[in-house]
Motif scaffolding. Structure first.
Motif, mmCIF file in Angstrom:
data_model
loop_
_atom_site.group_PDB
_atom_site.id
_atom_site.type_symbol
_atom_site.label_atom_id
_atom_site.label_comp_id
_atom_site.label_asym_id
_atom_site.label_seq_id
_atom_site.Cartn_x
_atom_site.Cartn_y
_atom_site.Cartn_z
ATOM 1 N N LYS A 49 -69.262 13.282 -25.780
ATOM 2 C CA LYS A 49 -67.959 13.680 -25.881
ATOM 3 C C LYS A 49 -67.554 14.588 -24.662
ATOM 4 O O LYS A 49 -66.384 14.343 -24.252
ATOM 5 N N ALA A 50 -68.603 15.072 -23.792
ATOM 6 C CA ALA A 50 -67.843 15.965 -22.611
ATOM 7 C C ALA A 50 -67.633 14.740 -21.368
ATOM 8 O O ALA A 50 -66.507 14.927 -20.896
ATOM 9 N N ILE A 51 -68.174 13.554 -21.777
ATOM 10 C CA ILE A 51 -67.884 12.456 -20.732
ATOM 11 C C ILE A 51 -66.519 12.051 -20.980
ATOM 12 O O ILE A 51 -65.539 11.806 -20.110
ATOM 13 N N ASP A 52 -66.040 11.843 -22.300
ATOM 14 C CA ASP A 52 -65.120 11.584 -22.795
ATOM 15 C C ASP A 52 -63.685 12.435 -22.392
ATOM 16 O O ASP A 52 -62.722 11.941 -22.045
ATOM 17 N N GLN A 56 -60.644 11.546 -19.740
ATOM 18 C CA GLN A 56 -59.511 11.703 -20.226
ATOM 19 C C GLN A 56 -58.436 12.994 -19.510
ATOM 20 O O GLN A 56 -57.490 12.838 -19.056
ATOM 21 N N PHE A 57 -59.386 14.148 -19.202
ATOM 22 C CA PHE A 57 -58.631 15.071 -18.895
ATOM 23 C C PHE A 57 -59.157 15.583 -17.227
ATOM 24 O O PHE A 57 -58.246 16.494 -16.641
ATOM 25 N N GLY A 58 -60.016 15.234 -16.871
ATOM 26 C CA GLY A 58 -60.621 15.388 -15.540
ATOM 27 C C GLY A 58 -61.350 16.935 -15.763
ATOM 28 O O GLY A 58 -61.808 17.405 -16.720
ATOM 29 N N PRO A 59 -61.313 17.524 -14.565
ATOM 30 C CA PRO A 59 -61.775 18.790 -14.432
ATOM 31 C C PRO A 59 -60.951 19.863 -15.170
ATOM 32 O O PRO A 59 -61.393 21.238 -14.627
ATOM 33 N N LEU A 64 -66.221 23.237 -18.765
ATOM 34 C CA LEU A 64 -66.744 23.860 -19.920
ATOM 35 C C LEU A 64 -66.624 22.654 -20.794
ATOM 36 O O LEU A 64 -65.551 21.942 -21.083
ATOM 37 N N GLU A 65 -67.592 22.887 -22.098
ATOM 38 C CA GLU A 65 -67.399 21.944 -23.119
ATOM 39 C C GLU A 65 -65.932 22.112 -23.971
ATOM 40 O O GLU A 65 -65.882 23.429 -24.049
ATOM 41 N N VAL A 88 -71.762 14.310 -17.329
ATOM 42 C CA VAL A 88 -70.547 14.212 -16.618
ATOM 43 C C VAL A 88 -70.702 13.855 -15.150
ATOM 44 O O VAL A 88 -69.905 13.127 -14.581
ATOM 45 N N GLY A 89 -71.835 14.586 -14.687
ATOM 46 C CA GLY A 89 -72.152 14.320 -13.186
ATOM 47 C C GLY A 89 -72.236 12.856 -12.968
ATOM 48 O O GLY A 89 -71.878 12.277 -11.594
#
Length: 581
Positions: A49-52, A56-59, A64-65, A88-89
């Protein structure tokens, strides 16, 4: 020269064992679409989900989760998730696909296995002991190896044993070069431990402190090592505080820090003024932040009461009485004068006694929260001492065969070693047959019917993410508790072709509305075969059950509905699929 060759041989053998274990685990993960939920996969789904969120939103949220949406974010700040950050990395580097993402925790786990070997070698000064301990670590699946494919929990193993290994090194006399190298190693372990969460970071901090000090140290050595541990474990903490404060602001950070201390540390709320939890929760929601469900605890009796139930209802059924007794026997060797000159006593004093004391203090700091994490959910911690004790005792039994000429004693030693191995095998088979672990085999059926619509009454996706195996397919997730009402109202089933029902109410009995008390260790289950029936009372706590308390519908209850069954699997937390057409 012979010793060097011997050391080189054992190191290579250990490396090969770890490599083979990693390949076997990789192939097993491949058969599950690289999402293995045998013990716990919630952190893996959160990492996906963090990848999603990143795509979608970038950084925007500072990595943060985020569990909510862009308009209504629910940012989780109270623990670092090294799984999410690493996934994410990899995505930021352009790598896509679970086969790439899951490779990272597998490699981390492999490194942890090798450091478990190095730690065993360090404390026993025996290559054979280290190797046997490593083999047990590699072959223990339930409660240990099953976490090797978890994006977050796989990192517990390297964090724990990197900290343990370098702390043990720092407890001895070192020249400047070796001292610096070991300090850097300890900092690495502290960083990984912090990436697993505040609770594990505290546990590893006390583990390090307990292993690094000796009674024979002079004042200068004590002060030096206090500074080493303090600096090593302060670095990740300070980096995280700067991270949160830079993203959410200094005012938020100060208030959040005070609330966290008052809620998570026993008796801290007697010093820090804490408003009602409803107000605390609302404050966090107003900030767009998710607060994990925890409440202040100032009762030692409540903590011990919780621990005793988790020990009897989860730990003992999982590991069995033999495993518990082996750990206790190692600890006893530290205090019995007769064993003073034995390797068992040396290892107990060097590793087991200080290690267990340090870990126990670390667990208590965040109790009862940490009890739920490491005893209820069985995240890897207790397993480290159990498997280590088995490896130590087994290797000592085998080594003693060379020193004993009596055929009777040799037969007894072989029988004891065989029983330890039998216990490990039986624990695995018993848990495989009876353990409460997620069985998401129904996703195969979904993939085989790409044009059909599914209603999946399974786990709660609002706190995690849909299973990646169902991405691209028409699957709507609902709470299993709602199935009874839905089946009685066919209008709600219109448009769906199949209903998947999986009664995921609990992973342990004391979470259930109506406990079943059928989960026992393999040895006890050979003698006690009659299931415990509640008879109006909770079979765990002894309290009367609420009049409206009823268990979730069983798979058989669903099969008795008017819809035909197309597939049923009772392994683990099983499922049933019925045809709604």
């Amino acid at each position: 020269m012979g010793a060097y060759k011997s050391s080189k041989f054992w190191s290579l053998a250990a490396f090969l064992i770890v490599a083979v274990t990693t390949v076997i685990t990789w192939n097993y993960a491949k058969t599950h679409d690289f999402i293995v939920c045998d013990m716990e996969c919630g952190e893996t789904l959160l990492s996906i989900k963090a990848i999603d969120q990143f795509v979608q939103f970038g950084p925007r949220f500072g990595l943060l989760e985020v569990l909510g949406t862009e308009e209504q974010p629910l940012i989780y700040t109270h623990s670092v998730n090294i799984g999410s950050l690493s996934f994410v990395g990899l995505r930021a580097m352009g790598l896509e696909g679970m086969e790439y993402y899951i490779f990272l925790p597998l490699i981390a786990y492999a490194i942890g296995l090798y450091f478990a070997y190095l730690t065993a070698l360090k404390v026993t000064d025996s290559h054979l002991s280290g190797f046997i301990t490593l083999i047990l670590f590699c072959t223990t699946y339930w409660g240990l190896g099953a976490f090797s494919m978890n994006a977050l929990r796989a990192w517990h193993l390297p964090a724990f044993f990197i900290v343990a290994y370098f702390s043990l090194n720092l407890s001895g006399e070192l020249n400047q070069r070796r001292f610096s190298a070991n300090v850097l190693g300890l900092v690495l372990g502290a960083l990984i431990a912090f990436g697993c969460g505040y609770d594990f970071w505290v546990i590893c901090g006390f583990l390090s402190a307990s292993l690094i000090f000796k009674l024979t140290m002079n004042a200068r050595e004590v002060v030096t090592r206090i500074l080493v541990v303090a600096v090593a474990f302060s670095i990740p903490f300070l980096l995280r505080q700067l991270h949160v404060a830079s993203v959410l602001g200094l005012d938020f950070w100060v208030q959040d820090f005070l609330y966290s201390l008052a809620i998570k540390i026993p008796y801290a709320s007697t010093i820090i003024d804490l408003p009602p939890l409803s107000e605390v929760d609302q404050w966090y929601l107003d900030q767009g932040v998710l607060r994990a469900p925890a409440s202040a605890t100032n009762s030692l009796s409540q903590i011990l009461y919780t621990f005793s139930h988790m020990l009897t209802e989860v730990t003992i059924p999982r590991w069995g009485w033999v495993s518990i007794m082996l750990v206790m026997s190692v600890l006893v060797c530290a205090v019995i004068p007769k064993f003073n000159q034995t390797r068992m006593s040396h290892v107990a004093k060097l590793f087991f006694v200080p290690g267990i004391v340090g870990v126990s203090i670390g667990v208590f700091v965040f109790s009862p929260f940490s009890l739920h994490v490491y005893f209820k959910h069985e995240f890897p911690l207790f397993a480290f001492f159990v498997v280590f004790a088995k490896g130590l005792i087994l290797s000592e039994l085998l080594i003693s065969l060379k020193k004993i000429s009596s055929a009777r004693w040799r037969a007894g030693i072989l029988a004891g070693a065989s029983f330890i191995l039998l216990d490990s095998v039986m624990n695995h088979l018993h848990t495989t047959a009876n353990g409460q672990y997620n069985n998401f085999g129904w996703t195969n059926f979904v993939q085989q019917h790409p044009s059909e619509r599914f209603l999946a009454a399974s786990y709660n996706v609002t706190i995690s993410r849909e299973l990646p195996m169902t991405d691209g397919f028409s699957v709507d997730y609902i709470n299993p508790d709602s199935v009874s009402n839905i089946l009685s109202d066919p209008e709600q089933l219109k448009g769906y072709d199949f209903l998947i029902y999986q009664p995921i109410e609990r992973l342990v009995d004391f979470d259930a509305r109506v406990p079943r008390c059928t989960w026992r260790d393999w040895m006890t289950s050979q003698f006690v075969t009659v299931d415990v029936t509640p008879s109006g009372n909770s079979c765990i706590y002894g309290f009367p059950l609420p009049s409206e308390a009823a268990p979730q519908l069983s798979l058989t209850d669903i099969e008795r509905s008017s819809y035909p069954t197309v597939e049923r699997d009772d392994v683990g937390i099983g499922y049933v699929i019925v045809d709604l057409r």
